[in-house]
Enzyme design. Structure first.
Site, PDB file in Angstrom:
ATOM      1  N   LYS A 124      24.475  48.441  39.330  1.00 27.86           N
ATOM      2  CA  LYS A 124      24.240  49.152  40.605  1.00 27.86           C
ATOM      3  C   LYS A 124      24.471  50.659  40.412  1.00 27.86           C
ATOM      4  CE  LYS A 124      23.034  47.368  43.675  1.00 27.86           C
ATOM      5  NZ  LYS A 124      21.630  46.941  43.959  1.00 27.86           N
ATOM      6  N   ILE A 131      19.315  40.969  52.857  1.00 26.91           N
ATOM      7  CA  ILE A 131      19.125  42.316  53.408  1.00 26.91           C
ATOM      8  C   ILE A 131      17.644  42.702  53.364  1.00 26.91           C
ATOM      9  CG2 ILE A 131      19.685  44.756  53.036  1.00 26.91           C
ATOM     10  CD1 ILE A 131      22.406  43.733  51.841  1.00 26.91           C
ATOM     11  N   TYR A 161      27.782  43.770  36.961  1.00 25.90           N
ATOM     12  CA  TYR A 161      27.028  43.959  38.213  1.00 25.90           C
ATOM     13  C   TYR A 161      27.240  45.377  38.739  1.00 25.90           C
ATOM     14  CZ  TYR A 161      25.994  43.903  43.190  1.00 25.90           C
ATOM     15  OH  TYR A 161      25.505  44.240  44.446  1.00 25.90           O
TER      16      TYR A 161
HETATM   17  N1  NAP Z   1      25.478  41.748  50.294  1.00 26.12           N
HETATM   18  C1  NAP Z   1      26.250  42.795  50.070  1.00 26.12           C
HETATM   19  O1  NAP Z   1      27.397  42.882  50.534  1.00 26.12           O
HETATM   20  C2  NAP Z   1      25.751  43.952  49.243  1.00 26.12           C
HETATM   21  C3  NAP Z   1      26.611  45.037  49.047  1.00 26.12           C
HETATM   22  C4  NAP Z   1      26.186  46.119  48.298  1.00 26.12           C
HETATM   23  C5  NAP Z   1      24.905  46.107  47.769  1.00 26.12           C
HETATM   24  N2  NAP Z   1      24.097  45.022  47.951  1.00 26.12           N
HETATM   25  C6  NAP Z   1      22.757  45.078  47.360  1.00 26.12           C
HETATM   26  O2  NAP Z   1      21.798  44.795  48.361  1.00 26.12           O
HETATM   27  C7  NAP Z   1      20.672  44.148  47.786  1.00 26.12           C
HETATM   28  C8  NAP Z   1      20.379  42.858  48.532  1.00 26.12           C
HETATM   29  O3  NAP Z   1      21.537  42.049  48.514  1.00 26.12           O
HETATM   30  P1  NAP Z   1      21.608  40.709  49.358  1.00 26.12           P
HETATM   31  O4  NAP Z   1      23.042  40.507  49.704  1.00 26.12           O
HETATM   32  O5  NAP Z   1      20.597  40.687  50.404  1.00 26.12           O
HETATM   33  O6  NAP Z   1      21.245  39.617  48.227  1.00 26.12           O
HETATM   34  P2  NAP Z   1      20.580  38.186  48.383  1.00 26.12           P
HETATM   35  O7  NAP Z   1      20.728  37.644  49.742  1.00 26.12           O
HETATM   36  O8  NAP Z   1      21.104  37.405  47.226  1.00 26.12           O
HETATM   37  O9  NAP Z   1      19.023  38.474  48.138  1.00 26.12           O
HETATM   38  C9  NAP Z   1      18.634  38.984  46.906  1.00 26.12           C
HETATM   39  C10 NAP Z   1      17.135  39.123  46.882  1.00 26.12           C
HETATM   40  O10 NAP Z   1      16.763  39.627  45.579  1.00 26.12           O
HETATM   41  C11 NAP Z   1      15.779  38.770  45.045  1.00 26.12           C
HETATM   42  N3  NAP Z   1      15.767  38.735  43.579  1.00 26.12           N
HETATM   43  C12 NAP Z   1      16.772  38.400  42.733  1.00 26.12           C
HETATM   44  N4  NAP Z   1      16.333  38.445  41.472  1.00 26.12           N
HETATM   45  C13 NAP Z   1      15.022  38.805  41.514  1.00 26.12           C
HETATM   46  C14 NAP Z   1      14.016  39.002  40.535  1.00 26.12           C
HETATM   47  N5  NAP Z   1      14.242  38.800  39.223  1.00 26.12           N
HETATM   48  N6  NAP Z   1      12.791  39.378  40.944  1.00 26.12           N
HETATM   49  C15 NAP Z   1      12.521  39.567  42.250  1.00 26.12           C
HETATM   50  N7  NAP Z   1      13.430  39.374  43.230  1.00 26.12           N
HETATM   51  C16 NAP Z   1      14.669  38.988  42.847  1.00 26.12           C
HETATM   52  C17 NAP Z   1      16.107  37.411  45.603  1.00 26.12           C
HETATM   53  O11 NAP Z   1      15.002  36.556  45.437  1.00 26.12           O
HETATM   54  P3  NAP Z   1      15.202  34.948  45.256  1.00 26.12           P
HETATM   55  O12 NAP Z   1      15.341  34.407  46.634  1.00 26.12           O
HETATM   56  O13 NAP Z   1      13.956  34.528  44.555  1.00 26.12           O
HETATM   57  O14 NAP Z   1      16.452  34.737  44.424  1.00 26.12           O
HETATM   58  C18 NAP Z   1      16.395  37.784  47.037  1.00 26.12           C
HETATM   59  O15 NAP Z   1      15.198  37.992  47.725  1.00 26.12           O
HETATM   60  C19 NAP Z   1      21.015  43.947  46.312  1.00 26.12           C
HETATM   61  O16 NAP Z   1      20.443  44.987  45.573  1.00 26.12           O
HETATM   62  C20 NAP Z   1      22.522  44.048  46.268  1.00 26.12           C
HETATM   63  O17 NAP Z   1      22.984  44.504  45.023  1.00 26.12           O
HETATM   64  C21 NAP Z   1      24.489  43.947  48.673  1.00 26.12           C
END
Ligand code: NAP
Length: 318
Positions: A189, A33, A185
């Site tokens: 959040k 995202i 988790y």
């Molecule tokens: N996907 C969903 O359905 C969903 C739903 C509700 C909320 N969210 C929220 O939306 C956000 C993005 O989710 P996403 O699905 O895009 O996740 P994602 O594809 O797993 O991407 C997560 C991102 O966070 C980075 N990250 C993780 N740990 C980190 C750290 N210690 N320091 C700096 N960066 C770090 C990752 O970097 P690396 O590549 O280095 O690991 C990656 O760039 C999150 O906050 C998640 O909780 C997602």
């Protein structure tokens, strides 16, 4: 309850306003995202800084956005949210990039661990709570002087639907006694969301020109997300297999839109509101909805704020 913040002027996700001259930091801008938020924001002329712990991934994301957005202004800020030392260097890192203003920070990065055992970061805090909540709390504190100095700056916090049915355990904030990964988790959040609400309350009480805006992306699947090789290349089988789920959830490109709107829309104000996808909060265009009841509990939010100050040793001051 009448809530003027819920009045939403028209917004076209495909015709974003220009943001030339502005600077936006997106944590976790190298993937998922966050990547799509960065790509969409780069298309508005803003300088977009990808906060990422992995230089190679950040450079690949920059190359991918650069190939799609002619003239994109993109930078990489090394940032590991689980590591307080790394978070503490963020202002200097932005300074080294020659950036003197910060119009918005999108607190997007996050981890969701699936299996025990409970893991901790360098400072001994539970890893999801440390990364998702404490890291962003401290980052906001470190960036506050720069955000304060930028008129109308915004702190955009990424929550989750997973927090809707969850409650914090104030006696076991970091699941030290009873660890269940999915619950930890969701609580991390929820902590982020309570932080955003408390920050909004404090900013408005102080008459600050900065805004705290709370968003959540709905449900987002990699398999429904457009390819961005070499960052993200879903196979045809994977895509086809997940197509029916597109009725319920969405790709990460669409899931980035609440955050992008929170950064750009001049109609977005502070107040008790949550920006989320229109269809059951899971997919669709971003729109404001009233805060969930447990988010509007000022006592828990204030308690968590103090606990977070103690755990990080920092306090966001505006
Ligand atoms: N996907 C969903 O359905 C969903 C739903 C509700 C909320 N969210 C929220 O939306 C956000 C993005 O989710 P996403 O699905 O895009 O996740 P994602 O594809 O797993 O991407 C997560 C991102 O966070 C980075 N990250 C993780 N740990 C980190 C750290 N210690 N320091 C700096 N960066 C770090 C990752 O970097 P690396 O590549 O280095 O690991 C990656 O760039 C999150 O906050 C998640 O909780 C997602």
């Amino acid at each position: 309850m009448p809530n003027s913040a819920l009045q939403s002027p028209p917004w076209d996700v495909h015709r974003l306003p220009r943001a030339d001259g502005r600077t936006v930091l997106v944590t976790g801008g190298n993937a998922g995202i966050g990547y799509f938020a960065a790509e969409q924001l780069a298309g508005t002329g803003a300088t977009v800084v990808l906060g990422s712990r992995d230089r190679a991934k950040a450079q690949a994301a920059i190359a991918s956005i650069g190939a799609r957005v002619p003239g994109a202004r993109l930078r990489h800020l090394p940032l590991d949210l689980a590591d307080p030392a790394s978070v503490g260097t963020a202002p200097q890192g932005l300074g080294r990039l020659g950036l003197e203003r910060l119009d918005a920070v999108v607190l997007n990065a996050g981890i969701a661990l699936d299996h025990p055992p409970r893991r901790t970061g360098p400072d001994g805090h539970e890893l999801m709570f440390a990364t998702n909540h404490l890291g962003h709390f401290a980052l906001t504190a470190h960036l506050a002087p720069l955000l304060r100095a930028t008129p109308g700056s915004r702190i955009v916090t990424t929550g989750s639907f997973a927090a809707k049915s969850e409650r914090l355990d104030l006696a076991d904030l970091q699941s030290a006694r009873d660890y269940k990964p999915k619950r930890a988790y969701a609580r991390s959040k929820l902590a982020q969301m309570l932080f955003a609400v408390e920050l909004d309350r404090r900013l408005r009480a102080a008459g600050s020109a900065s805004l705290s805006v709370l968003v959540h992306p709905g449900g987002a699947l990699d398999a429904l997300t457009p390819a961005r090789p070499p960052l993200h290349t879903p196979g045809t089988g994977e895509r086809l297999g997940h197509l029916p789920l597109g009725l319920v959830v969405q790709g990460k490109d669409a899931a980035a839109r609440p955050a992008v709107r929170a950064v750009l829309d001049p109609g977005v104000r502070g107040g008790p509101v949550l920006w989320s996808p229109r269809v059951f909060g899971l997919r669709g265009e971003p729109r404001p909805e009233p805060l969930w009841e447990h988010l509007a509990d000022p006592a828990t939010a204030a308690w968590l704020w103090e606990a977070s100050c103690e755990l990080t040793g920092h306090q966001p001051q505006f």
